[in-house]
Design a protein around this motif. Structure first.
Motif, PDB file in Angstrom:
ATOM      1  N   VAL A 112       0.843  -1.203   0.000  1.00 40.25           N
ATOM      2  CA  VAL A 112       0.000   0.000   0.000  1.00 40.25           C
ATOM      3  C   VAL A 112       0.879   1.254   0.000  1.00 40.25           C
ATOM      4  O   VAL A 112       0.648   2.198  -0.777  1.00 40.25           O
ATOM      5  CB  VAL A 112      -0.960   0.005   1.225  1.00 40.25           C
ATOM      6  CG1 VAL A 112      -1.690   1.337   1.343  1.00 40.25           C
ATOM      7  CG2 VAL A 112      -1.931  -1.167   1.146  1.00 40.25           C
ATOM      8  N   LEU A 113       1.904   1.249   0.848  1.00 42.33           N
ATOM      9  CA  LEU A 113       2.790   2.415   0.928  1.00 42.33           C
ATOM     10  C   LEU A 113       3.491   2.661  -0.405  1.00 42.33           C
ATOM     11  O   LEU A 113       3.643   3.795  -0.857  1.00 42.33           O
ATOM     12  CB  LEU A 113       3.826   2.232   2.047  1.00 42.33           C
ATOM     13  CG  LEU A 113       3.261   2.337   3.470  1.00 42.33           C
ATOM     14  CD1 LEU A 113       4.308   1.914   4.504  1.00 42.33           C
ATOM     15  CD2 LEU A 113       2.798   3.771   3.761  1.00 42.33           C
ATOM     16  N   ARG A 114       3.886   1.560  -1.068  1.00 43.81           N
ATOM     17  CA  ARG A 114       4.541   1.674  -2.381  1.00 43.81           C
ATOM     18  C   ARG A 114       3.597   2.339  -3.384  1.00 43.81           C
ATOM     19  O   ARG A 114       3.997   3.216  -4.142  1.00 43.81           O
ATOM     20  CB  ARG A 114       4.964   0.290  -2.873  1.00 43.81           C
ATOM     21  CG  ARG A 114       6.458   0.170  -3.102  1.00 43.81           C
ATOM     22  CD  ARG A 114       6.864  -1.261  -3.451  1.00 43.81           C
ATOM     23  NE  ARG A 114       7.441  -1.918  -2.293  1.00 43.81           N
ATOM     24  CZ  ARG A 114       6.962  -2.994  -1.709  1.00 43.81           C
ATOM     25  NH1 ARG A 114       5.877  -3.610  -2.170  1.00 43.81           N
ATOM     26  NH2 ARG A 114       7.564  -3.495  -0.656  1.00 43.81           N
ATOM     27  N   SER A 115       2.324   1.947  -3.308  1.00 44.30           N
ATOM     28  CA  SER A 115       1.351   2.514  -4.256  1.00 44.30           C
ATOM     29  C   SER A 115       1.135   4.005  -3.978  1.00 44.30           C
ATOM     30  O   SER A 115       0.669   4.746  -4.842  1.00 44.30           O
ATOM     31  CB  SER A 115       0.023   1.750  -4.186  1.00 44.30           C
ATOM     32  OG  SER A 115      -0.655   2.090  -2.992  1.00 44.30           O
ATOM     33  N   LEU A 116       1.491   4.441  -2.759  1.00 43.38           N
ATOM     34  CA  LEU A 116       1.370   5.867  -2.427  1.00 43.38           C
ATOM     35  C   LEU A 116       2.658   6.641  -2.704  1.00 43.38           C
ATOM     36  O   LEU A 116       2.778   7.818  -2.363  1.00 43.38           O
ATOM     37  CB  LEU A 116       1.006   6.019  -0.941  1.00 43.38           C
ATOM     38  CG  LEU A 116      -0.360   5.450  -0.515  1.00 43.38           C
ATOM     39  CD1 LEU A 116      -0.502   5.459   1.007  1.00 43.38           C
ATOM     40  CD2 LEU A 116      -1.492   6.247  -1.157  1.00 43.38           C
ATOM     41  N   GLY A 117       3.659   5.921  -3.252  1.00 39.18           N
ATOM     42  CA  GLY A 117       4.898   6.608  -3.622  1.00 39.18           C
ATOM     43  C   GLY A 117       6.017   6.503  -2.596  1.00 39.18           C
ATOM     44  O   GLY A 117       7.088   7.072  -2.776  1.00 39.18           O
ATOM     45  N   PHE A 118       5.796   5.753  -1.508  1.00 37.77           N
ATOM     46  CA  PHE A 118       6.869   5.547  -0.526  1.00 37.77           C
ATOM     47  C   PHE A 118       7.779   4.399  -0.955  1.00 37.77           C
ATOM     48  O   PHE A 118       7.388   3.557  -1.767  1.00 37.77           O
ATOM     49  CB  PHE A 118       6.283   5.189   0.844  1.00 37.77           C
ATOM     50  CG  PHE A 118       5.650   6.349   1.564  1.00 37.77           C
ATOM     51  CD1 PHE A 118       6.428   7.231   2.307  1.00 37.77           C
ATOM     52  CD2 PHE A 118       4.274   6.556   1.496  1.00 37.77           C
ATOM     53  CE1 PHE A 118       5.846   8.294   2.987  1.00 37.77           C
ATOM     54  CE2 PHE A 118       3.691   7.618   2.171  1.00 37.77           C
ATOM     55  CZ  PHE A 118       4.470   8.487   2.911  1.00 37.77           C
ATOM     56  N   LYS A 119       8.972   4.364  -0.362  1.00 30.77           N
ATOM     57  CA  LYS A 119       9.845   3.202  -0.526  1.00 30.77           C
ATOM     58  C   LYS A 119      10.017   2.546   0.854  1.00 30.77           C
ATOM     59  O   LYS A 119      10.866   2.957   1.653  1.00 30.77           O
ATOM     60  CB  LYS A 119      11.189   3.633  -1.119  1.00 30.77           C
ATOM     61  CG  LYS A 119      12.033   2.434  -1.475  1.00 30.77           C
ATOM     62  CD  LYS A 119      13.194   2.707  -2.402  1.00 30.77           C
ATOM     63  CE  LYS A 119      13.871   1.377  -2.718  1.00 30.77           C
ATOM     64  NZ  LYS A 119      15.309   1.451  -2.857  1.00 30.77           N
ATOM     65  N   PRO A 120       9.187   1.539   1.165  1.00 29.41           N
ATOM     66  CA  PRO A 120       9.191   0.959   2.520  1.00 29.41           C
ATOM     67  C   PRO A 120      10.246  -0.128   2.721  1.00 29.41           C
ATOM     68  O   PRO A 120      10.616  -0.839   1.789  1.00 29.41           O
ATOM     69  CB  PRO A 120       7.786   0.360   2.636  1.00 29.41           C
ATOM     70  CG  PRO A 120       7.394   0.034   1.232  1.00 29.41           C
ATOM     71  CD  PRO A 120       8.107   0.993   0.317  1.00 29.41           C
ATOM     72  N   TYR A 121      10.683  -0.254   3.978  1.00 31.33           N
ATOM     73  CA  TYR A 121      11.577  -1.319   4.431  1.00 31.33           C
ATOM     74  C   TYR A 121      10.776  -2.165   5.412  1.00 31.33           C
ATOM     75  O   TYR A 121      10.111  -1.625   6.279  1.00 31.33           O
ATOM     76  CB  TYR A 121      12.772  -0.687   5.145  1.00 31.33           C
ATOM     77  CG  TYR A 121      13.847  -1.646   5.614  1.00 31.33           C
ATOM     78  CD1 TYR A 121      14.936  -1.947   4.796  1.00 31.33           C
ATOM     79  CD2 TYR A 121      13.813  -2.213   6.890  1.00 31.33           C
ATOM     80  CE1 TYR A 121      15.947  -2.811   5.229  1.00 31.33           C
ATOM     81  CE2 TYR A 121      14.822  -3.072   7.329  1.00 31.33           C
ATOM     82  CZ  TYR A 121      15.887  -3.356   6.490  1.00 31.33           C
ATOM     83  OH  TYR A 121      16.898  -4.209   6.927  1.00 31.33           O
ATOM     84  N   VAL A 122      10.812  -3.487   5.263  1.00 29.18           N
ATOM     85  CA  VAL A 122      10.057  -4.353   6.178  1.00 29.18           C
ATOM     86  C   VAL A 122      11.037  -5.110   7.085  1.00 29.18           C
ATOM     87  O   VAL A 122      11.918  -5.809   6.603  1.00 29.18           O
ATOM     88  CB  VAL A 122       9.174  -5.353   5.400  1.00 29.18           C
ATOM     89  CG1 VAL A 122       8.426  -6.272   6.369  1.00 29.18           C
ATOM     90  CG2 VAL A 122       8.192  -4.614   4.503  1.00 29.18           C
ATOM     91  N   ALA A 123      10.882  -4.920   8.395  1.00 28.44           N
ATOM     92  CA  ALA A 123      11.737  -5.624   9.365  1.00 28.44           C
ATOM     93  C   ALA A 123      10.882  -6.631  10.120  1.00 28.44           C
ATOM     94  O   ALA A 123       9.723  -6.377  10.392  1.00 28.44           O
ATOM     95  CB  ALA A 123      12.351  -4.631  10.344  1.00 28.44           C
ATOM     96  N   GLY A 124      11.463  -7.764  10.468  1.00 27.60           N
ATOM     97  CA  GLY A 124      10.675  -8.842  11.088  1.00 27.60           C
ATOM     98  C   GLY A 124      10.470  -8.692  12.584  1.00 27.60           C
ATOM     99  O   GLY A 124      10.858  -7.692  13.182  1.00 27.60           O
ATOM    100  N   LEU A 125       9.889  -9.697  13.181  1.00 30.33           N
ATOM    101  CA  LEU A 125       9.506  -9.715  14.597  1.00 30.33           C
ATOM    102  C   LEU A 125      10.680  -9.373  15.521  1.00 30.33           C
ATOM    103  O   LEU A 125      11.711 -10.024  15.494  1.00 30.33           O
ATOM    104  CB  LEU A 125       8.980 -11.107  14.959  1.00 30.33           C
ATOM    105  CG  LEU A 125       8.543 -11.292  16.411  1.00 30.33           C
ATOM    106  CD1 LEU A 125       7.204 -10.625  16.649  1.00 30.33           C
ATOM    107  CD2 LEU A 125       8.478 -12.758  16.775  1.00 30.33           C
ATOM    108  N   GLY A 126      10.479  -8.346  16.333  1.00 32.86           N
ATOM    109  CA  GLY A 126      11.472  -8.010  17.356  1.00 32.86           C
ATOM    110  C   GLY A 126      12.793  -7.504  16.806  1.00 32.86           C
ATOM    111  O   GLY A 126      13.738  -7.286  17.560  1.00 32.86           O
TER     112      GLY A 126
END
Ligand SMILES: *Cc1c(COP(=O)(O)O)cnc(C)c1O
Length: 354
Positions: A149-163
């Protein structure tokens, strides 16, 4: 100059700590226990950003990685009272990234403050968008959906896992081990035992690799698991050690062989209070004025007290306990600490002494 940590220095890092966290000796507690064991704490709860805690060490490398990839948003997951979520929100505020946290109900604890006080309150105050997902949801999959969703809004997101205990996040405690070794060198004293809580295993894996890289006896580490049974935690810790050593181009079996985990403080489950935890948190507060947390450091400190009282840590030892933070969690467990301590004074009593 060649240092065993040259490979660590080549990895991207965002500075979130101000410098080494202090090591302090607990003289009053030592005399209360009367066992001739020197007890010290490394104050990883004492950092200036977002009320501090161990997760900030991991975030230095996670944020470093995110910034190196040109990301401008950060999406991560945790339990409702996740310290990692709170410190991710704080780090994003400091660095100017958009932050979203996906919180899952990992704990069967339903006190009044659990859902909206403590870390949850602070996540929001620190500007994160909080998604509370229902039990049974795959939080990481949900985080990836949010990233889309963030990408579709023009952001470049980073996803980090649990903890934050990805192989990148766990580098934070390789760096933490280097810091601790420099402090030992300065004090002219090596601790005989280093005691810590373990949950998602990144802290333990990082310290073990850091000590092994400097030939500084990872066998000194003793972890108390507060999340998984011992076997599961052993496997996870060794896996992370393998990933860390691959990143750092360090080949040795010493760190993996040294892993020692005690499950005696886990109690009924992750986040479920135990009597020993409550006693440890109170004793530390009332002899030293220091605040442990109910989920991690309180249970591990209970384990340390047990081992000192029963002689598993013998007289003459010099122990370092890693105080990992998490104090906001106390407010989520108000009823665990509140009950029998407050003397309620009636309003007429208030004027008696005047
Ligand atoms: C996450 C956490 C731990 C455990 O660290 P792991 O790397 O997940 O094992 C210990 N103490 C506190 C306060 C934490 O937030």
């Amino acid at each position: 100059m060649n240092s065993p940590f040259d490979s660590l220095d080549r990895i991207a890092r965002a500075r979130l700590l101000d410098g080494p966290t202090p090591i302090q000796r607990l003289n009053r507690l030592e005399s209360v226990l009367g066992k001739d064991v020197a007890i010290h704490v490394k104050r990883d709860d004492l950092m200036s950003l977002g009320a501090g805690g161990s997760k900030l060490r991991k975030l230095e490398f996670l944020m470093g990685d995110a910034l190196a990839q040109g990301c401008d948003a950060f999406v991560t997951t945790g339990g409702l009272q996740s310290n990692h979520a709170r410190l991710s929100a704080a780090a994003c505020a400091r660095l100017g990234l958009k932050c979203e946290v996906v919180l899952a109900p990992m704990v069967r604890y339903h006190g009044d403050g659990y859902r909206d006080n403590g870390n949850v309150l602070l996540d929001k105050l620190l500007g994160a968008t909080v998604h509370e997902v229902p039990e049974g949801t795959d939080a990481l999959a949900f985080a990836h959906e949010r990233a889309a969703v963030l990408r579709s809004l023009g952001f470049k997101p980073y996803v980090a896992g649990l903890g934050g205990s990805t192989p990148v996040g766990a580098l934070g405690y390789v760096s933490g081990a280097r810091e601790l070794l420099a402090q030992e060198a300065e004090r002219g004293e090596a601790f005989s035992h280093i005691v810590l809580p373990t949950g998602s295993c990144g802290t333990h894996a990082g310290l073990s690799v850091g000590l092994a890289m400097a030939s500084a006896r990872p066998q000194r580490l003793q972890a108390f698991t507060v999340l998984s049974p011992r076997d599961v935690a052993m496997t996870k810790t060794r896996e992370l050690i393998g990933h860390l050593q691959a990143q750092l181009e360090f080949a040795s079996s010493e760190a993996a062989d040294a892993v020692r985990i005690d499950e005696g403080q886990l109690g009924d489950d992750y986040g479920i209070p135990t009597d020993a935890m409550r006693e440890a948190v109170r004793l530390m507060a009332q002899t030293e004025g220091l605040l442990l947390d109910p989920v991690y450091s309180g249970k591990a400190f209970a384990g340390l007290l047990h081992d000192i009282r029963h002689g598993a840590i013998p007289p003459g030892s010099s122990v370092l306990f890693i105080m990992t933070g998490g104090m906001p969690g106390l407010f989520a467990y108000r009823e665990v600490f509140d009950a029998d301590q407050v003397r309620r004074t009636s309003s007429s009593m208030l004027y008696l002494d005047r």
